[in-house]
Design an enzyme around this catalytic site. Sequence first.
Site, short mmCIF file in Angstrom:
data_model
loop_
_atom_site.label_atom_id
_atom_site.label_comp_id
_atom_site.label_asym_id
_atom_site.label_seq_id
_atom_site.Cartn_x
_atom_site.Cartn_y
_atom_site.Cartn_z
N PRO A 245 0.73 -1.12 0.03
CA PRO A 245 -0.21 0.04 -0.01
C PRO A 245 0.78 1.22 -0.06
CG PRO A 245 0.16 -0.86 2.13
CD PRO A 245 0.96 -1.85 1.22
N CYS A 246 1.59 1.66 -1.25
CA CYS A 246 2.27 2.69 -1.22
C CYS A 246 1.30 4.08 -1.22
CB CYS A 246 3.15 2.73 -2.36
SG CYS A 246 2.16 2.62 -3.92
N HIS A 247 0.09 3.70 -1.60
CA HIS A 247 -0.94 4.96 -1.12
C HIS A 247 -1.20 5.55 -0.03
CE1 HIS A 247 -3.38 1.10 -0.69
NE2 HIS A 247 -4.04 1.96 -0.08
#
Length: 281
Positions: A245-247
Site C-alpha cells: 500500500p504505497c498509497h
Amino acid sequence: MNEMTEPGYHYAVMRRAIERIDAAGGAALSLDDLAAEMNMSPAHFQRLFSRWVGVSPKRYQQYLTLGHARALMRERFTTLEAADAVGLSGSGRLHDLFVRWEAMSPGEFARRGAGLTIAYGFFPSPFGEALAMGTDKGLCGLAFTDETGREAALADMTARWPEARVVEAPERLAPLVEAAFAQKGEARLHLIGGPFQIKVWEALLGVPSGQVTTYSEIARAVGHPTAVRAVGTAVGRNPISWLIPCHRALRKSGGLGGYHWGLPVKRAMLAWEAARADARA
C-alpha cells in the site's frame, strides 16, 4: 445478473461512481443524481455501493474532500516500528484478505529477471482497469491503466525485469486478482526488487488499512532515517500497487504526495479504506 458473482459489472459501477464523486471536487451530489448517472434506481445503487464500501454514497463523499489527507495525518497517523514493520514475517492482513509474500534474493534481482516467466493480464477493478503480472510464486506486479493506457503501463512494468519472458496468460492470475479486489481469501506476492526496495515495501505492508504514515517514518523503520529521498523513490517504484500500500504514504504536511498511477486512484483508495475502517469501528 447477480452482482456479487459478476465482479466486472460490480467494479465498473464502483469505478464510475468514484470517478463521478471525485470529479465533483467536493461539491455534494444527491443520491438521485448519482443513481441516475449509473442507470440504477436510487435504492439499488445505494444498496450496491454500501455493500462494497461499507457506508452510503453521501458519507463516502466526505472522504474525498481536499482536506481528507490532512485529516488522516491528524487522526490515523501510524508510527512504524522497525521490528514489526520489517520482520520478514511473510504475512500480513488487508481486511479479510491474507497476504503472503516471498522476496527475491539479491542474486536473482541482479539477473534482471533472467530465467523468470511472468504472466500478465488486464482485469476490471474498483479503481479502474488493472494490469496484473505474476510468476509461479505469486503476483509481482499490479498497475492501473486509466491514466497511462494499456501499452504504456505494460511497457513500464516489463522494463523493470527486462530479461524475463513475459506472456499474456490472464487465466493464471485470475484467482489472485479476484482475491485482491474482493478482499477475501489469500493473495501470494513475489517481491522482485533490490534489497533496499524490498525493505521499504515490507514496511509499507506494516501500515494498517485505514491508516497512513510518512516517508520519514518509513525511512526510520528500515533503519535509514536520513534516506527519505531514497525511500520516496522506492515507494514510487513499488510494482504491486494496492496490495503493497504505497498509497498510504503521505507527506509530513498532510499532502498526498505523488502516485505513479495517478492521484485520483490514490484518493479513491484512501477514501475507500477510511470509509471501511469507520464502518467496522
